[in-house]
Every structure is written in C-alpha cells, then in structure tokens.
Design a protein around this motif. Structure first.
Motif, short mmCIF file in Angstrom:
data_model
loop_
_atom_site.label_atom_id
_atom_site.label_comp_id
_atom_site.label_asym_id
_atom_site.label_seq_id
_atom_site.Cartn_x
_atom_site.Cartn_y
_atom_site.Cartn_z
N TYR A 260 -19.08 25.00 23.81
CA TYR A 260 -18.69 26.31 23.30
C TYR A 260 -18.55 27.27 24.47
CZ TYR A 260 -19.27 30.89 21.13
OH TYR A 260 -19.11 32.20 20.76
N LEU A 261 -17.34 27.75 24.71
CA LEU A 261 -17.07 28.58 25.88
C LEU A 261 -17.20 30.07 25.59
CD1 LEU A 261 -13.95 26.70 27.30
CD2 LEU A 261 -16.39 26.19 27.61
N GLY A 262 -17.19 30.46 24.32
CA GLY A 262 -17.41 31.85 23.95
C GLY A 262 -16.16 32.70 23.99
N ALA A 263 -16.37 34.00 24.26
CA ALA A 263 -15.30 34.99 24.18
C ALA A 263 -14.62 35.21 25.53
CB ALA A 263 -15.87 36.31 23.67
N ASP A 264 -13.40 35.77 25.45
CA ASP A 264 -12.68 36.24 26.64
C ASP A 264 -12.51 35.12 27.66
OD1 ASP A 264 -11.33 37.95 28.26
OD2 ASP A 264 -13.08 39.09 28.91
N VAL A 265 -12.00 33.98 27.22
CA VAL A 265 -11.85 32.81 28.09
C VAL A 265 -10.40 32.74 28.61
CG1 VAL A 265 -12.00 30.30 28.25
CG2 VAL A 265 -13.60 31.57 26.78
N PRO A 266 -10.19 32.80 29.91
CA PRO A 266 -8.83 32.65 30.45
C PRO A 266 -8.24 31.30 30.08
CG PRO A 266 -10.36 33.44 32.13
CD PRO A 266 -11.20 33.00 30.97
N ASP A 267 -6.94 31.26 29.90
CA ASP A 267 -6.28 30.02 29.50
C ASP A 267 -6.57 28.88 30.48
OD1 ASP A 267 -5.26 31.45 27.42
OD2 ASP A 267 -3.16 31.32 28.04
N PHE A 268 -6.49 29.17 31.78
CA PHE A 268 -6.68 28.09 32.76
C PHE A 268 -8.09 27.51 32.69
CE2 PHE A 268 -8.24 31.71 35.21
CZ PHE A 268 -9.31 31.19 35.93
N SER A 269 -9.08 28.35 32.35
CA SER A 269 -10.45 27.87 32.23
C SER A 269 -10.60 26.94 31.04
CB SER A 269 -11.43 29.04 32.11
OG SER A 269 -11.43 29.82 33.28
N LEU A 270 -9.94 27.28 29.94
CA LEU A 270 -9.99 26.41 28.77
C LEU A 270 -9.31 25.07 29.07
CD1 LEU A 270 -10.60 25.85 25.81
CD2 LEU A 270 -8.48 27.03 25.21
N LEU A 271 -8.18 25.11 29.74
CA LEU A 271 -7.49 23.88 30.09
C LEU A 271 -8.35 22.99 30.99
CD1 LEU A 271 -3.90 25.30 30.73
CD2 LEU A 271 -4.66 23.98 28.76
N GLN A 272 -9.04 23.61 31.94
CA GLN A 272 -9.95 22.85 32.80
C GLN A 272 -11.06 22.20 31.99
OE1 GLN A 272 -11.20 25.84 35.61
NE2 GLN A 272 -9.54 25.40 37.05
N ALA A 273 -11.59 22.94 31.00
CA ALA A 273 -12.67 22.40 30.18
C ALA A 273 -12.20 21.25 29.32
CB ALA A 273 -13.25 23.51 29.30
N ILE A 274 -10.97 21.33 28.81
CA ILE A 274 -10.42 20.24 28.01
C ILE A 274 -10.39 18.95 28.83
CG2 ILE A 274 -8.35 19.37 26.86
CD1 ILE A 274 -7.69 22.29 26.14
N GLU A 275 -9.94 19.07 30.07
CA GLU A 275 -9.85 17.89 30.93
C GLU A 275 -11.23 17.40 31.35
OE1 GLU A 275 -7.53 16.36 34.97
OE2 GLU A 275 -7.66 18.50 34.53
N LYS A 276 -12.08 18.32 31.77
CA LYS A 276 -13.40 17.95 32.28
C LYS A 276 -14.22 17.21 31.22
CE LYS A 276 -17.69 19.90 34.13
NZ LYS A 276 -18.39 21.14 34.59
N HIS A 277 -14.16 17.70 29.98
CA HIS A 277 -15.00 17.13 28.93
C HIS A 277 -14.25 16.12 28.06
CE1 HIS A 277 -17.99 20.04 30.07
NE2 HIS A 277 -17.18 21.05 29.80
N ASP A 278 -12.99 15.82 28.43
CA ASP A 278 -12.20 14.84 27.70
C ASP A 278 -12.23 15.14 26.20
OD1 ASP A 278 -10.55 12.68 27.28
OD2 ASP A 278 -12.18 11.22 27.22
N ALA A 279 -11.84 16.35 25.85
CA ALA A 279 -11.95 16.83 24.46
C ALA A 279 -11.05 16.05 23.52
CB ALA A 279 -11.59 18.31 24.40
N ASP A 280 -11.58 15.78 22.34
CA ASP A 280 -10.77 15.22 21.26
C ASP A 280 -10.13 16.33 20.45
OD1 ASP A 280 -11.45 12.22 21.34
OD2 ASP A 280 -13.42 13.16 21.35
N VAL A 281 -10.87 17.43 20.29
CA VAL A 281 -10.40 18.57 19.50
C VAL A 281 -10.68 19.85 20.27
CG1 VAL A 281 -10.74 19.92 17.38
CG2 VAL A 281 -10.69 17.43 17.28
#
Length: 356
Positions: A260-281
């Motif tokens: 859970y990344l919370g509020a006010d998350v820059p797009d690039f940070s979310l994209l990095q988290a998707i890759e880092k954690h190998d997100a399914d959803v």
C-alpha cells in the motif's frame, strides 16, 4: 467513447483557467452587490468555484459521463447554501459559463460540452436531499451511529474501545471496515457538506479512524499465502486514502501480499513498485472527479509497457460508484463498490485463464 469527446474534455481542462477569469468578471459585473456581500476574498472564491465547475465538466465530457457532472452540481448547490450563496447566484454563474463556452471555447465538439452544461443547469434547480449514510439495513447501524458520536465529541479512547469491544464479540474485520469505518467516513463527508462539522473535525475523525485501524493489525495481520500480489496507490495529488487503505487491508485478509503506497504517489514511483513487487493487480483510487484524467493517463502508461502486460488494473473511489461504466472508460479491468467485492473481482481476473 469517441475520441472527439475525449479531445473536447482535454481542451476544456487546458482552457479552464482563462475561462474562469472571464466568468468571474461577468458575474461581478451583473451582480455588483456581491462585492459588498462577500468582501475582497469573495471574487477569488467565485473564480475558484468556477474553475472547479469547469474541471468537473471537462472530466465528465472526457469520459462520456453526464452523471459525474450532475452529481457535482447537486453537491455544489448544497455546499453553497451553507455559505449563503443563493440559487440565483449559482444560476447567474452557470449562465455566464455557458456564454463563455459558446463564445470563447473553440472546438469541433463544443456542442457536447454545452449539452452537458445544459443538463447541469437543469439539475441546479432541482431540490436536493442528502440522506444519512447510516441506514436501517446496516447490520451495525447502532454501533456506527455510536462510533460517529464519539468521534464528533472528540472521545478517541472511547471510540477505540467500542471497536475493540466489537472485535471481542467476534465481529469480523471486514464487517467493521464496511459497516462502520466506511459508512461513518461517508457520513462525516455529508455532515461537512451540510456545514454541521468543520474541516478540522473531519480531519480529526479520519485521523482517529486511521489510528484505530492500525491498532487492529495485530489481530489479523498474516503473511500472504495465495502467491498473489497487490500494489495500491491514490492517483496524482489525491489525498483521500483511507478507503484504499481498507481495500488493501482486505486483500491482506484474503491471503494476498500487499504493498500500500498511500496518497500523492507519482506515476513513476507506482510503475517502479509494480515491477519491484511483480504485482498481479494494481488498485488505483480517485475520490475527486477532477482526477479522473490522471487515472486514465496512468493506466495508459501501465498499458504501454510490455513489462506490465500481465497486470490487472482495478479502480475505485466516489466517481466510479456514481457511474458503473466509468472503469471501462478509463481503461481499467474492473471496479467494485466495496473492499470485499474488489477482492472477489480481482481474484476472478487473475485466476481465470484466458480462452484459447
């Protein structure tokens, strides 16, 4: 949704600032008494409200959803009443807005924008009744009402004791989230709109609920066992995060690994988290309608990268509850009205094998 409508919405977002300036000048020219009634700051507030209205209108056109704009007009009418702004002043503002769009907004699909505004102008004369979110069909209605009263009285410890007492009575975490926390948050928002609670009270109540939610973690926090991963964040400058936090917690309750990344998350940070954690959803939340274009743009970025082609995207927040088809318009894979339903929809998305 046709590209022409999206283009009209985007164009209006780009021109909203200068249009708001013109609308404000027109309203004060037509109603010079506003200067005496509301003082030096009144004009700037009129400009701000005009800009909000234009942004909501633009977002509604952008995603072909008149319902979003109609809800905003009803919400605005009630809000303005608490500041002694009459229906006549709202009418004058919307008429000036229509003139501004008709004369100063140059776009091949201007007609669509004007049609949406006309619907909003009709909505502005309708009687608006804001019903309580604590309803009789809520199995924890009494407890929700008691919890709300304790929050409004500033009785943080008593509110916490009430929730922990329900937990001892074997009321499940999901039930507490849905029937008390979510319901009470909605009700506090309604009371603020009606002028019955202040911004400070609203923030206090939210902070207390977040603290109580944190205190519940030792009772259920587990290591994910399903081998599925969720990354969740609020889009752009969105600050309303408590709803998404409850969604992420509910995924965790169902055996997911959650980030859970919370509020006010820059797009690039979310994209990095998707890759880092190998997100399914990925769960993306937006409470304010004027952030819908940010949701659309973020989803486009995710879709454009081959590394994320397997990722399913869920969206949520008030605008998606107002229009049940909105999730499709922004390019998501699904949406659900509450946390439990979101988990069920997400699991169906990731566990259902595509047809061959």
């Amino acid at each position: 949704m046709g590209m022409t409508e999206k283009t009209a919405g985007d164009a209006l977002l780009n021109e909203a600032e200068k249009l708001a300036d013109w609308i404000t000048e027109q309203q004060y020219n037509r109603q010079p008494d506003l200067q005496d009634r509301f003082g030096p700051s009144g004009k700037e507030k009129t400009r701000r409200d005009s800009l909000y209205t234009l942004n909501y209108l633009a977002e509604s056109v952008l995603v072909s959803s008149p319902a979003l704009f109609l809800h905003y007009v009803s919400w605005l009418k009630v809000l303005l009443e608490r500041y002694k702004v009459t229906g006549e002043e709202l009418r004058v503002n919307l008429e000036a807005m229509r003139e501004a769009l008709d004369e100063r907004f140059d776009h091949q699909d201007k007609r669509t924008v004007l049609d949406y505004l006309d619907m909003g102008m009709m909505q502005s004369v309708e009687t608006v009744t804001l019903h309580s979110y604590i309803t009789e069909d809520n199995p924890l209605a009494k407890e929700a009402a008691d919890y709300l009263e304790l929050l409004l009285q500033g009785k943080r410890r008593e509110a916490s004791s009430l929730i922990h007492g329900l937990l001892e009575r074997e009321i499940g975490i999901s039930a507490l989230y849905k029937h008390i926390f979510q319901t009470v948050q909605y009700e506090i928002g309604r009371l603020w709109q009606l002028g019955r609670v202040s911004v400070a009270q609203e923030h206090y109540c939210t902070a207390v609920t977040q603290s109580i939610i944190s205190s519940l973690y030792p009772h259920w926090m587990t290591v994910g066992s399903k081998g599925l991963t969720l990354v969740a964040a609020c889009v752009g400058k969105e600050t309303h995060e408590i709803g998404l936090r409850m969604v992420a917690d509910t995924f965790e309750l169902h055996g997911w690994d959650t980030y859970y990344l919370g509020a006010d998350v820059p797009d690039f940070s979310l994209l990095q988290a998707i890759e880092k954690h190998d997100a399914d959803v990925v769960a993306i939340s937006a409470t304010m309608t004027y952030h819908i274009h940010l949701v659309r743009d973020l989803i486009r970025k995710i879709r454009a990268d081959e590394r994320y082609k397997h990722v399913k995207i869920m969206v949520g927040g008030l605008p998606f509850n107002l229009d049940p088809n909105l999730w499709r318009e922004v390019g998501a894979d699904g949406c659900a009205p509450d946390a439990e339903a979101t988990v069920a929809a997400a699991e169906q998305l990731v566990l259902t094998k595509p047809a061959t």
